[in-house]
Each structure stands twice: as structure tokens, then as C-alpha cells.
Design an enzyme around this catalytic site. Sequence first.
Site, PDB file in Angstrom:
ATOM      1  N   CYS A   3     -78.554 -47.736  -8.329  1.00  0.00           N
ATOM      2  CA  CYS A   3     -77.661 -46.711  -7.801  1.00  0.00           C
ATOM      3  C   CYS A   3     -76.836 -47.303  -6.677  1.00  0.00           C
ATOM      4  O   CYS A   3     -77.040 -48.451  -6.259  1.00  0.00           O
ATOM      5  CB  CYS A   3     -78.444 -45.489  -7.304  1.00  0.00           C
ATOM      6  SG  CYS A   3     -79.429 -45.795  -5.828  1.00  0.00           S
ATOM      7  N   CYS A   6     -78.514 -48.890  -3.631  1.00  0.00           N
ATOM      8  CA  CYS A   6     -78.964 -50.280  -3.762  1.00  0.00           C
ATOM      9  C   CYS A   6     -77.867 -51.243  -3.317  1.00  0.00           C
ATOM     10  O   CYS A   6     -78.113 -52.197  -2.575  1.00  0.00           O
ATOM     11  CB  CYS A   6     -79.343 -50.584  -5.210  1.00  0.00           C
ATOM     12  SG  CYS A   6     -80.645 -49.541  -5.893  1.00  0.00           S
ATOM     13  N   ASP A 407     -35.113 -56.512  -4.540  1.00  0.00           N
ATOM     14  CA  ASP A 407     -34.354 -57.752  -4.445  1.00  0.00           C
ATOM     15  C   ASP A 407     -33.436 -57.842  -5.662  1.00  0.00           C
ATOM     16  O   ASP A 407     -33.773 -57.353  -6.741  1.00  0.00           O
ATOM     17  CB  ASP A 407     -35.325 -58.934  -4.421  1.00  0.00           C
ATOM     18  CG  ASP A 407     -34.611 -60.260  -4.564  1.00  0.00           C
ATOM     19  OD1 ASP A 407     -33.708 -60.538  -3.766  1.00  0.00           O
ATOM     20  OD2 ASP A 407     -34.949 -61.006  -5.508  1.00  0.00           O
TER      21      ASP A 407
END
Length: 702
Positions: A3, A6, A407
Amino acid sequence: MTCASCATRIERKLNRLDGVTASVSYATEKAVVSHPDTVSTEDLLATVSAAGYVATVPAVVPPGGPDRHDVELAGLRRRLVVSAVLSLPVVLTSMVPAFRFEGWEWVALVLAAPVAVWGAWPFHRATWANLRHGETTMDTLVSLGVVASFGWSVVVLLARALGADDSAHVYLEVAAGVTTFLLLGRYLEKRARRRAGEALRSLLELGARDVAVLRDGVESRVPVEQLRVGTEFVVRPGEKVATDGVVVAGTSAVDASLLTGESVPVEVGPGDTVAGATVNVGGRLVVRATRVGSETQLAQMARLVDAAQNGRSDVQRLADRVSEVFVPTVVALAAGTLGFWLGTGARPEVAFTAAVAVLIVACPCALGLATPTALMVGTGRGAQLGILIRGPEVLEDTRRVDTVVLDKTGTVTSGRMTLASVVAAHGWADGDVLRLASSVEAGSEHPVGRAVAAAYDDVLPALTEFSESAGYGVRGTVEGRLVEVGRPSEDLPAPLAAAVDAAQDAGRTAAVVHVDGAPAGVVVVADLVRPTSAEAVVALRRLGLAPVLLTGDSERTARAVAAEVGIEEVLAEVDPAGKVAAVRRLQEQGRVVAVVGDGVNDAAALAQADLGLAMGTGSDIAVQAADLTLVRADLLAAADAVRLSRATLGIIRTNLAWAFGYNVVALPLAAAGLLDPMIAGAAMAFSSVAVVTNSLRLRSFR
């Protein structure tokens, strides 16, 4: 890891080491660690081991070799099937009185025991490992719930056997059913997470396995790992290009769709660059390797995607903090629920049922999966479309952007001079003018000359007596005639003079072709607007972004390009430092600015911007400075990138809303005794599955 708690725990342990910065992802099951020389890899592995987990340094699985995740999935499937077969009769006899028979509870105990012990063993093992380190996780809740319900049932049945009151209810269906539902949820979650990571795996598997190396005119096939920079190799029709390189011989078309998402093959010839993993769909090519191994475009893409998938957004950090304190809070809530019901005089089994339901229904896994799974799928899908997202924070930036600075050269335009038009004088044909002009310009290295020479797609006549005059043009003898291509003069026929004026008004370059001293025509070259740029500007506007054209080119050229693509706001004749200042001025006006560029001169502006998007065909420094990289040379990719980022962020927010909302609703119901523990287990398991499934919707993004 089982989970999000952990992952948080491992991350915390690693970050306690001096000089170590670690980020641990539950979804990808990886830790990205930056550490000084004083901390070895062995130290890191030992730290993870001391926290109760096992870690290894990632290794490449050979083609056809077993995948660790496949082995884990197969083991989980086996455990699920056995548990389901044993649990079904337990649940049926417990929930449906018509299925009961004399002594059914003892039969149910025999069937439920393997499920509660062996089936739920992953939860018990993780709980014990974490408790030895003074930690709790979601597994703690599950293990406590299964042990409590199974243990209660055993005590009740033994008490009945000894003649005690037999009114107490047994919860064998909870022990068996919850375990089975949770195993099913974990199996579906793991399988879905594997699907979520398929895009990155497929990206890594795109490359060629071997290559035909060319030495002294002799071909020999070797593993692609033996290629070195400078080595020449052969790519036959239908084969993958082994690594990044430059074509030295042959012409062909290359399908780069796997890397760029662009479906139209690109024509290549001597001097053109090709990327590894693209497919040769035409003639035989000889390529000289320029980048190999981890330096190739494919490897760099994979690294960017992997890094993004292991990152964390601000919303995920909040979820991780919640998950870290969630389990102890739930254990306390379960104990409080038990005490409350007992204190109100409720029967012990009612208090017990409510407490077990609280333990089982609470699951921080959905919180932990909300961001990583969406990010995995979103970045993987982006890689397939030629869009590389640097990290999760980029997703949040795209939501706020209201201005996009484009640009001109190499972004809105193609970035290279191309023949735009030919206007022939009276008595001449356009094709004849182009043929003669291309023949003489073939001897020039000037960009204008190269554009004219490249425009003629047939065999050029022989050129003699070639000369070039700086600032004027070129001259030479072609087919026995003196051909000159140079600056326009003032004594041109009216049609040619008009063509020159029109070209100059549009910011294009016009050259006059003289044959034997008389004007024969005008050739016009320009850095042409990309075919999709106007469409891309419309798409950016639909996303709520105001476009601005920013360029170092002249005002006249910039205005002409802006008018062609539909941009009103133009900033022209701006140097690299001026580009940064221009972006800063827009930000000072309260605008949130994205910049799209491709060159070295754009890098500082990309870094200054709130969101930087680099054209992947541009310079490496621009790519490094950007938040998003657009692998395909198409401004539409910028709009796609913003749409994908916003879609991914939307999925993350939906996931988090579901994960938080689930617990807000489910926990009070469980504490109030309104939720059966078995149903709570099913709801908890499928909350994680719902989050992952929702994330998988991004696989169909277009």
C-alpha cells in the site's frame, strides 16, 4: 509493498541517510535515489531491508525471459482461485439458511481455515514484518480483521461444543469472504497497474536486437550492443534502424510513428538524421551511428517517461501524508467503536461486527494509487503520441497557463529554407527556370542556394565555370548558357518586379535568374509555415490560451507569419536575453506563460516560463530546459500536450475525490454497525480497482 504507506515508510527511511534524496512510488514499485559517494548501493539496499522490505537494482529482462511481475501475478491468481473455491460454500451456508445442514458450521470452519491462514498469508506476513519495526499498514487492518473474525468464530464453536450458550454468531464468512474479496481486488489492481505501465515497456522493447555492420564493404550481423559511435551499418527495407545516426548512402522513407506519433513516413537521404527504433519502409540505407546505448533518442524518451512516473505532485504528497497517519487512526477508531457499542449495552457480537467492519473498510490504497496510476497511463500514452512529460508538477502548471508564447523559426515554421514559388518571364516556363537555377545553385553552400537546388527533383544538367560572389549570388554555365542567380535589380519586367515586391512584403527572399544576361524569372524561398501551425493556433485558443509570436526575425517577416497563422500579438527582433525579458514582462502583467521553442536561443526563455514546451527536433539544451518535449515536429503536438496534461490532472482529481469520499462515507457507516464486514471488504477492494480503472481511460486519449 502492499500500500501507499509502505512506499512512504521506505522513502522516509532512505531519506534519513546523510545526503540521500529518495522518491518511492507504490504504483511503479521503484525508488529513484540520489546519493553521495559515501553511501553505497549496498547501504541503500540494507536500509530497505531493515525497514522490512526487499529491494534490488533494476536489471533488464532478456527477450523472452520471465518478468517478475508476471510471476507475482501468477502466484496471486493461484492464491485467489483456491481461496474462492473454498470460500464459496462458506459464504453460501452462512448467508443462505436454506443451504445449511447439521454441523455446517464445523464444515465451514474446516473450509475457512486454509483461506484465513494460507489465503490471507500475504496480509499476515506483511503485518508481522511491519509490527517488528513498530509500523502499521493497510495489511495490519486486514490481518486484524481476518484474525479477529476467524478467532471469534473458533472460540464460539468451541464454547458450544462445551455446552455454553450457542446464540453468539460466528463470522467464518467474514474471514473467508473478506480474504477472497481482498485477494481479488489486489489481483485486479496489480493486473491493471501492469497494463498502466505497458506504454513504457513497449517503448523499451522497440529497439532492434541485432544489426548488419558494414566493414570494408562486407556486412556482418552483430548484437546491437556492440555498435559504437562512428560505426556504419546497413538498414534494409522493413528493418528497424539500430541506433541514432546519419544516412551516408541510399534514399528511403522512414516510419517514425512509434517514436513521434506521426503516421506519415519521412523521406531521408545522405546527410539526414534517423532515430533508432524507426522502421525503414523504402530502399537500402547505410547509416553512420552518432549515438548509442543510453544516449539514443529512444533511451532518453524512456528515461523522461520513467522519471515522470516516479514523481509526485502536490496533491499526491497530501495523500501520502494522510495515508501515513491513516492506519493508526483507523485502529484507534475500531477500538473506540468496540468500546462505544459495549458501553451502550449492545451484545458483544454487534460491537465486534462494527469494529471489524471499521478495520476492513478503511483502505488508504486508493489514496496512494490516485496519482501514480493516472501519471503512469498519461505519460505512457503521451510517449506513444510523441509527447514527453517531465514530471507530475507539470500537470498542475498546464491548468493555470493562459498565454502561450511561440517561437517562430523551427516552431511555427519548419526552420529551414524551402522554395516557395517560381515566377517565369515571358517566353520561359517555370520548370525551365527552376532547372537552370537549381543547376547553378547546386554549387553553392548558401541556405538560399541549397533550398533552390533541393527543389528540383530530377537529374540536374552539368555545371561548369561556377563562381560565387558574396552579397550578390552565383553564376555558372549550364547547357552552354550563362546562368546567374542573385539579388533583384531595378530594371526588371513588371511581372517579375511585382513578384519580388510581393515576396519582400511577405518577409520572403527573392532571387532573380538571368540567362545570358536577360532576366528569365524569379525564385522565392522562405522558411515556410508548418502545414498544421494555423490549425494548432486555433486549437490553443480553444484551450483558453492567448498566442504570442516571439522571434529574433524582422518585424515585417514576423508580421507576415503571424498573419498567416492567425496571431495578433507579435514580439519581433528580440535576442535571447530579450526573449527572457519578454516572458518576464508578460508574467509581471499577471499572465501565466507557456513558451514553445526549439533552439539554443530559446532555452533561457523555456526555463523562465511557467511551462516550457520544447520541440524534440530542436537543440538538446532546449529539451533539457523544458517541462514538456514534443518529439514530433508539429505545433499541434503542443495543443495535444496541454490537452493530455489537463486530462491526466482531471483523472487524478477524480481519483482523489473518490478515494477521500469513499472513506468519508464508508467509515461512519461501519462504525454505526450498518456495514457487514464482508461487504466492507468487497467495497474496500474495489475502491482501489476503481481508481486504477479510471486511470486506464487515458489509454484511449486522442
